[in-house]
Design a protein around this motif. Structure first.
Motif, PDB file in Angstrom:
ATOM      1  N   PRO A 142      66.530  17.069  70.411  1.00  0.00           N
ATOM      2  CA  PRO A 142      65.588  16.623  69.383  1.00  0.00           C
ATOM      3  C   PRO A 142      65.913  17.333  68.073  1.00  0.00           C
ATOM      4  O   PRO A 142      66.094  18.553  68.050  1.00  0.00           O
ATOM      5  CB  PRO A 142      64.232  17.049  69.940  1.00  0.00           C
ATOM      6  N   MET A 143      66.023  16.592  66.993  1.00  0.00           N
ATOM      7  CA  MET A 143      66.508  17.178  65.748  1.00  0.00           C
ATOM      8  C   MET A 143      65.588  18.294  65.264  1.00  0.00           C
ATOM      9  O   MET A 143      64.365  18.243  65.444  1.00  0.00           O
ATOM     10  CB  MET A 143      66.663  16.110  64.675  1.00  0.00           C
ATOM     11  N   PRO A 144      66.161  19.325  64.683  1.00  0.00           N
ATOM     12  CA  PRO A 144      65.357  20.446  64.192  1.00  0.00           C
ATOM     13  C   PRO A 144      64.602  20.101  62.918  1.00  0.00           C
ATOM     14  O   PRO A 144      64.957  19.164  62.197  1.00  0.00           O
ATOM     15  CB  PRO A 144      66.409  21.528  63.929  1.00  0.00           C
ATOM     16  N   PHE A 145      63.551  20.861  62.677  1.00  0.00           N
ATOM     17  CA  PHE A 145      62.763  20.803  61.448  1.00  0.00           C
ATOM     18  C   PHE A 145      62.039  19.472  61.248  1.00  0.00           C
ATOM     19  O   PHE A 145      61.755  19.068  60.117  1.00  0.00           O
ATOM     20  CB  PHE A 145      63.621  21.125  60.218  1.00  0.00           C
ATOM     21  N   SER A 146      61.743  18.782  62.352  1.00  0.00           N
ATOM     22  CA  SER A 146      60.994  17.532  62.239  1.00  0.00           C
ATOM     23  C   SER A 146      59.616  17.750  61.634  1.00  0.00           C
ATOM     24  O   SER A 146      59.080  16.878  60.944  1.00  0.00           O
ATOM     25  CB  SER A 146      60.862  16.877  63.628  1.00  0.00           C
ATOM     26  N   ASP A 147      59.029  18.929  61.906  1.00  0.00           N
ATOM     27  CA  ASP A 147      57.702  19.219  61.372  1.00  0.00           C
ATOM     28  C   ASP A 147      57.709  19.327  59.856  1.00  0.00           C
ATOM     29  O   ASP A 147      56.686  19.114  59.196  1.00  0.00           O
ATOM     30  CB  ASP A 147      57.142  20.505  61.985  1.00  0.00           C
ATOM     31  N   ILE A 148      58.877  19.655  59.290  1.00  0.00           N
ATOM     32  CA  ILE A 148      58.993  19.795  57.836  1.00  0.00           C
ATOM     33  C   ILE A 148      59.446  18.493  57.187  1.00  0.00           C
ATOM     34  O   ILE A 148      58.923  18.077  56.150  1.00  0.00           O
ATOM     35  CB  ILE A 148      59.982  20.934  57.489  1.00  0.00           C
ATOM     36  N   THR A 149      60.421  17.821  57.818  1.00  0.00           N
ATOM     37  CA  THR A 149      61.023  16.632  57.206  1.00  0.00           C
ATOM     38  C   THR A 149      60.314  15.335  57.566  1.00  0.00           C
ATOM     39  O   THR A 149      60.445  14.335  56.852  1.00  0.00           O
ATOM     40  CB  THR A 149      62.492  16.503  57.636  1.00  0.00           C
ATOM     41  N   GLY A 150      59.582  15.327  58.693  1.00  0.00           N
ATOM     42  CA  GLY A 150      58.986  14.092  59.178  1.00  0.00           C
ATOM     43  C   GLY A 150      59.972  13.182  59.883  1.00  0.00           C
ATOM     44  O   GLY A 150      59.609  12.102  60.350  1.00  0.00           O
ATOM     45  N   LYS A 151      61.244  13.596  59.970  1.00  0.00           N
ATOM     46  CA  LYS A 151      62.265  12.811  60.650  1.00  0.00           C
ATOM     47  C   LYS A 151      62.326  13.221  62.121  1.00  0.00           C
ATOM     48  O   LYS A 151      62.269  14.405  62.448  1.00  0.00           O
ATOM     49  CB  LYS A 151      63.640  13.037  60.013  1.00  0.00           C
TER      50      LYS A 151
END
Length: 447
Positions: A142-151
């Protein structure tokens, strides 16, 4: 404090961390922040694995077996945790690699073979998550930093901080420490895949954070960019089955690509009033944001240049490193806070990481200005510490984009344990064996 006493300050840090201790089912845990309802993570970045490393260093500095007992108690909890986990991220500081490192360091400090076995188990579970991709192995997560980017979505992650290059670094550590007979083979498979996914430019190869980036972010530096990948490749070039380190021993392709990648990083440096700095993100043109810490700053990127100097004997790598540090010193830090050194005093983004780097440079080059920088960083950090329950901690912003969200954390990469580790390093740097335990992603040996 009227006079700088880094050992006394480190002991004050420990008292704050001790006030956040929670007794887990199998051993010691610590709340992530000083808030009563804070969670108790295990990771090296935010949790008990990083705190355990600080306690090992306290034992090295003081000889107090009580600190080693705290570290091994945390290790008991970590052993139970990794035994029941089948899937964790391969992020160097937040997943399997951090557990491999800390559990093995616990073994070395305690001679308890269960910790070594736990480190090997983590290594095998990390590799069980890999898969053959192209001519090597990689990891889809699962891609990192989804919580920041929304991606969201699954991606092949490749950088040092959260991806395959960091997994490669811990595989080299495992090989050197004798944790697994296949560790070097796995490291080469990891490197072979990283060679395939390099983006070729007229200035040299580069790597992004993921092979299929869903948002624009081209970072040339250490944590999420090409400098970190190149560091792994260069380090791999020094290792073979019969010699664990020193000189040049491996596939010439690895060192050739690492050198070409370092040239790419250098092409992204921007002259300052004195020296130069490397831009944080190439999407910003002309560049104006320059991080200063381990994450995207000189304290991280300079590690690649120092390693290349060690390997090749070419003084030009060291010259570039010194000029890069002049760029940092020219900003006026730590007393002056720049956009690339916000209210963060930790190992990842802030003062502690810069201070440890400066001490390592002082010990290897003898340059007094680097020792002076480390001392100034300690004075500035302590001036910004808060008295908390008989100890000291730091309220700081983990993310530059959220400057008003302040937390007083206990962990290593973003909290008090990492600051305490730097203070112990400063207090013991002149000793034959400093208290500081070098992480596997640095070329400076302190342990």
């Amino acid at each position: 404090m009227t006079a700088l006493d880094p050992m006394a300050a480190a002991l004050q840090v420990e008292r704050f961390i001790a006030s956040c201790k929670v007794n887990g089912e199998n051993g010691a845990l610590w709340r992530r922040t000083d808030a009563a309802d804070s969670k108790t993570p295990r990771t090296f970045y935010h949790g008990s694995a990083g705190v355990a490393l600080f306690y090992i260093e306290l034992h090295r500095a003081t000889g107090d077996n009580g600190y080693l007992a705290e570290a091994t108690s945390a290790g008991e909890e970590l052993l139970a945790y990794v035994a029941r986990k089948d899937q964790l991220t391969i992020g160097f500081y937040s997943g399997w690699p951090g557990f491999v490192f800390v559990l093995n360091e616990l073994f070395k400090a305690s001679d308890d073979l269960r910790f070594k076995a736990g480190a090997t188990l983590c290594l095998e579970k990390m590799m069980a998550q890999s898969e053959p991709i192209g001519g090597g192995v990689g990891w889809i997560e699962p891609m990192p930093f989804s919580d920041i980017t929304g991606k969201t979505g699954d991606r092949e992650v490749i950088d040092l901080s959260v991806g395959a290059a960091g997994a490669g670094v811990i595989l080299l550590y495992a090989h050197r420490e004798g944790l697994h007979a296949k560790a070097l083979h796995w490291a080469r498979q990891t490197a072979d895949r990283l060679l395939e996914v390099a983006e070729q430019t007229e200035d040299g190869p580069r790597w992004l954070m993921m092979t299929d980036m869903p948002f624009p972010f081209t970072a040339p530096n250490f944590a999420h960019g090409g400098a970190g990948v190149a560091y792994f490749l260069a380090d791999l070039a020094t290792v073979n089955e019969d010699s664990t380190a020193g000189g040049f021993a491996g596939n010439t392709t690895y060192i050739d690509v690492a050198i070409a990648a370092a040239r790419y990083v250098q092409s992204r440096s921007v002259p300052q009033d004195q020296g130069h700095l490397v831009c944080h993100n190439e999407e910003e043109q002309p560049p104006s944001l320059f991080y200063l810490g381990v994450c995207h700053g000189p304290a991280g990127t300079g590690r690649l240049m120092y390693l290349l100097h060690q390997i090749t004997g070419d003084s030009r790598w060291l010259d570039w490193l010194h000029d890069n540090m002049q760029g940092l010193l020219g900003t006026g830090v730590p007393e002056v806070r720049t956009s690339g050194l916000w209210q963060n005093y930790g190992q990842c983004c802030g003062d502690a990481g810069i201070g440890d780097y400066a001490l390592s440079l002082y010990s290897t080059t003898g340059r007094a200005d680097y020792l002076k920088l480390a001392e100034r960083i300690a004075v500035t950090a302590l001036a910004n510490a808060s008295n908390i329950r008989d100890g000291i901690g730091w309220a700081q912003a983990e993310h530059r984009s959220r400057p008003d969200f302040l937390e007083t954390q206990t962990g290593y990469m973003q909290g008090a344990a990492g600051l305490g580790s730097f203070l112990l390093h400063l207090a013991t740097h002149e000793q034959a064996t400093p208290a500081k335990i070098a992480l596997p992603e640095t070329p400076f040996a302190t342990a």
